[in-house]
Enzyme design. Structure first.
Site, short mmCIF file in Angstrom:
data_model
loop_
_atom_site.label_atom_id
_atom_site.label_comp_id
_atom_site.label_asym_id
_atom_site.label_seq_id
_atom_site.Cartn_x
_atom_site.Cartn_y
_atom_site.Cartn_z
N ARG A 282 9.42 -47.40 -8.10
CA ARG A 282 9.30 -48.81 -8.49
C ARG A 282 7.91 -49.33 -8.12
O ARG A 282 7.62 -49.56 -6.95
CB ARG A 282 10.36 -49.65 -7.79
CG ARG A 282 10.30 -51.15 -8.11
CD ARG A 282 11.37 -51.87 -7.30
NE ARG A 282 11.40 -53.31 -7.56
CZ ARG A 282 12.26 -54.15 -6.97
NH1 ARG A 282 13.12 -53.69 -6.08
NH2 ARG A 282 12.24 -55.43 -7.25
N ASP B 289 15.12 -57.65 1.99
CA ASP B 289 13.78 -57.38 1.49
C ASP B 289 13.16 -58.69 1.02
O ASP B 289 13.68 -59.78 1.33
CB ASP B 289 13.78 -56.30 0.41
CG ASP B 289 14.53 -56.72 -0.86
OD1 ASP B 289 14.81 -57.92 -1.04
OD2 ASP B 289 14.81 -55.83 -1.69
#
Length: 546
Positions: free
Chosen positions: A165, A446
């Protein structure tokens, strides 16, 4: 020792051992080609985001684009997924540090999403070390020694399929300048990985696979398509070698699912419900709408109607087009030393995965290796085949525009306010210290959690919201409360000057974000300069003409 770089390329970060192999002359030349070809279009698309926001602020409604109605109405499918992406029932996600890479690949999950974005603090060391770790993992040359038991771990034969990613289009990499301007973080992460690993991946029977984040519309998907086609041509790769899954984690993107798949149909394999960033995007895009105020973050779950409809639409569109519809992340993680709390967490994960597989998702995410068996058990019991692509969708037109945007009922509480401040400061403190995936109160957080938290605080202040306990959420009140909670967290930290300073910086940044007159688009944009410091002078670089 002098590092020779292509014309126009400046390296503004330290060249630690091993970095010269990753930042080789040829690799930098490839990055420069990406930048020079696509930077103008990237900036234009970001400007269009701002223009679109101004339209929404002025009262224009989100809608399914009328000019692409033929794409939505016609019958077409995406290119079938390669064999090692046919079954993705459990994917583990996490940062790109050495320990995580080894443990995730050995976790028993079908895929590992190595995350350069929300789960990685973008320090120069994290990013380049991450590229080294992935390069070594692709070649099975990576190991990890656990300092607790002095045991060495290597990658197993049945390792998970690796998916990378890169950062979103809005982020830059300040340590690499090309013609005097920083390169896109997306192109830096994507370019280095595919350049160094495409041949080794082919020899291993797999390929360069990516998760593409933060896309807002079909035009941004088209840019990725152009980047992928250019890369396949430049590296002499067969068409369709590079495969992508797009994270649907912005509200505007949910109105252009068919279009996003269509733009990438030769390279895309699926869409993913990036649920936490989606909630953040909802607040951000409806920043001036008092009828779109969300209640406490903890009460906005996947059972909330607008979230249910978002997931349902992703599944229906994907399956109509032959693409995987991936579920999202449950933030719960195992709780050590507390059997009761641990069982509650595991039950929450099981409940979340059961909801996803019954809804029709083809796979799901977990954040910890210990949760892989639970997710596997649920999906194996309810999805005996590799995926659920054969489940034909209902008519997606049954989902109305209002179904995707109606705000849920719920309360704003003193506890919700306190929790948002607390988790935002704790996460930002860790992020400024170089950590992007942070366990906070038995949840793996996150950047998305911090974004939701600060966005809610801004929204509640903007509209003079009052908690159920009767507290009016003014700038003065929130400034004072942020300061108090920041002091408490600072006092809890070890007597480490850097950690203390990071907490104070996080407290100051959160105050600025929450009390800003205009909504700051991403907290990571504001925090990035604090993270990297001054990077205006090239270091350890001599530039030569080609």
């Amino acid at each position: 020792m002098t590092h020779i770089s292509p014309t126009g390329v400046e390296i503004l970060g330290d060249m630690d051992p091993g970095y010269r192999d990753i930042l080789s002359h040829d690799a930098l030349g490839f990055l420069a080609g990406l930048h020079r070809r696509f930077e103008k279009r990237r900036k234009s698309l970001l400007r269009r985001r701002g223009e679109r926001q101004a339209e929404l602020d002025a009262g224009m409604e989100l809608a399914f684009p009328h000019e692409t109605s033929d794409i939505r109405a016609s019958e077409w499918t995406v290119r079938p997924a390669p064999s090692d992406l046919q079954d993705r029932r459990v994917e583990i996600t996490g940062p790109v540090d050495r320990k995580m890479v080894v443990n995730a690949l050995n976790s028993g999950a079908h895929c590992f999403m190595a995350d350069f974005e929300d789960a990685t603090s973008p320090t120069w060391k994290n990013l380049v070390d991450g590229q080294i770790n992935l390069r070594n993992a692709v070649r099975r040359e990576i190991d990890f020694v656990d300092s607790k038991n002095n045991k060495r771990y290597k990658i197993n034969e049945n390792a998970a399929t690796l998916i990378v990613r890169p950062r979103g289009w809005h982020l830059i990499e300040q340590h690499i300048h090309i013609n005097g301007e920083p390169i896109s973080g997306s192109l830096f992460d994507f370019g280095l990985y595919v350049f160094h690993n495409h041949q080794a991946l082919k020899e291993s029977g797999t390929g360069p696979y990516f998760y593409l984040p933060k896309i807002e519309n079909r035009h941004e998907a088209r840019l990725w398509n152009l980047v992928i086609r250019h890369t396949e041509n430049e590296l002499a790769l067969d068409a369709g070698t590079i495969r992508a899954t797009v994270l649907i984690e912005t509200l505007p993107a949910s109105f252009e699912l068919d279009e996003i798949l269509y733009e990438l149909k030769d390279n895309i394999v699926g869409l993913n419900c990036g649920r936490w960033d989606y909630i953040f995007s909802y607040i951000k895009r409806f920043r001036t709408h008092p009828d779109r105020i969300l209640p406490d973050r903890a009460s906005v779950t996947m059972a909330t109607p607008f979230m249910q409809n978002y997931a349902r639409r992703v599944i229906e569109v994907c399956h109509r087009r032959g693409a995987h519809a991936m579920g999202g992340m449950s933030a719960f993680i195992p709780v050590r030393g507390d059997a009761e709390a641990n069982q509650i967490a595991l039950d929450k994960v099981r409940e979340d995965k059961l909801r996803e597989v019954k809804a029709g998702h083809d796979g799901t995410w977990v954040a910890h290796p210990d949760l892989v068996p639970i997710a596997l058990e649920v999906f194996n019991a309810h999805m005996p085949t590799a995926n659920q692509l054969d489940h034909k969708p209902m008519d997606t037109r049954l989902i109305r525009m209002s179904d995707l945007i109606d705000a849920p009922d719920g309360q704003i509480t003193n506890s919700g306010v306190h929790d948002n401040i607390d988790v935002a400061i704790r996460y930002m403190t860790a992020w400024l210290g170089g950590r992007g995936a942070v366990p906070i109160r038995n949840l793996m957080e996150d950047a998305a959690t911090a974004e939701i938290s600060r966005a809610q605080l801004w929204q509640w202040r903007q509209f003079d919201c009052v908690t159920t306990e009767g507290v009016k959420l003014t700038s003065d009140y929130l400034t004072g409360l942020i300061g108090k909670i920041g002091d408490v967290i600072t006092a809890e930290l070890p007597h480490d000057d850097a950690m203390q300073t990071n907490c104070q910086t996080a407290t100051r940044l959160l105050t600025q974000l929450v009390t800003a007159e205009d909504f700051p688009e991403f907290l990571t944009l504001d925090a990035y300069q604090a993270l990297i410091g001054d990077r205006r002078t090239p270091m350890r670089l001599t530039e030569f003409d080609d």
